[in-house]
Write an enzyme that holds these catalytic residues in place. Structure first.
Site, short mmCIF file in Angstrom:
data_model
loop_
_atom_site.label_atom_id
_atom_site.label_comp_id
_atom_site.label_asym_id
_atom_site.label_seq_id
_atom_site.Cartn_x
_atom_site.Cartn_y
_atom_site.Cartn_z
N LYS A 25 0.84 -1.20 0.00
CA LYS A 25 0.00 0.00 0.00
C LYS A 25 0.88 1.24 0.00
CE LYS A 25 -2.98 2.75 2.90
NZ LYS A 25 -1.99 3.82 2.80
N LEU A 68 -4.70 -0.17 7.21
CA LEU A 68 -3.52 0.69 7.35
C LEU A 68 -4.03 2.12 7.18
CD1 LEU A 68 -0.88 -1.14 5.12
CD2 LEU A 68 -0.96 -1.08 7.60
N ASP A 69 -3.50 3.02 7.98
CA ASP A 69 -3.90 4.43 7.87
C ASP A 69 -3.56 4.99 6.50
OD1 ASP A 69 -4.78 4.39 10.49
OD2 ASP A 69 -2.92 5.22 11.29
N PHE A 70 -4.24 6.07 6.15
CA PHE A 70 -4.01 6.77 4.88
C PHE A 70 -2.53 7.06 4.67
CE2 PHE A 70 -3.45 10.95 2.84
CZ PHE A 70 -3.97 10.68 1.59
N THR A 72 0.06 5.65 6.07
CA THR A 72 0.93 4.51 6.34
C THR A 72 1.07 3.64 5.10
OG1 THR A 72 0.22 4.49 8.65
CG2 THR A 72 1.26 2.49 7.82
#
Length: 112
Positions: A25, A68-70, A72
């Protein structure tokens, strides 16, 4: 890690089997969204690269095993069927999987 912005084309697959796709990602992309103004998400990247693997019975078309955070980046596990999603869920629930975070830090003022 790329400093270029994420794009629909920039999906990087780390692993693929009949049950899972593991993608890297990008750091500036959401995993999923039903909002009209979200132009790029991992969901859209997957639909672009793997249209035949999308499951219309799911809300986003794919079963994301974790979040997963934006901001990260990192490995993101996507289950390709209900049974695989259940196995991944149990691993996270029972804590038999380990998530680790690594921070890369550099000083832009150094000459090396």
């Amino acid at each position: 890690m790329s400093s270029d912005p994420a794009s629909i084309e920039s999906l990087h697959v780390l692993y693929q089997s009949d049950d899972y796709i593991i993608v890297d990602k990008h750091w500036d992309i959401r995993i999923d969204s039903k909002m009209w103004y979200e132009k790029q998400t991992v969901q859209m990247q997957l639909q672009h690269h793997f249209p035949l693997l999308a499951d219309p019975s799911t809300y986003y078309g794919f079963r994301f095993c974790h979040q997963l955070d934006f901001s990260t980046s990192g490995a993101l596990c996507v289950a390709l069927n209900k049974a695989a999603a259940g196995r991944a869920y149990r691993c996270f629930k029972d804590r038999t999987v380990t998530k680790a975070y690594l921070a890369l830090v550099w000083n832009k003022n150094t000459s090396t």
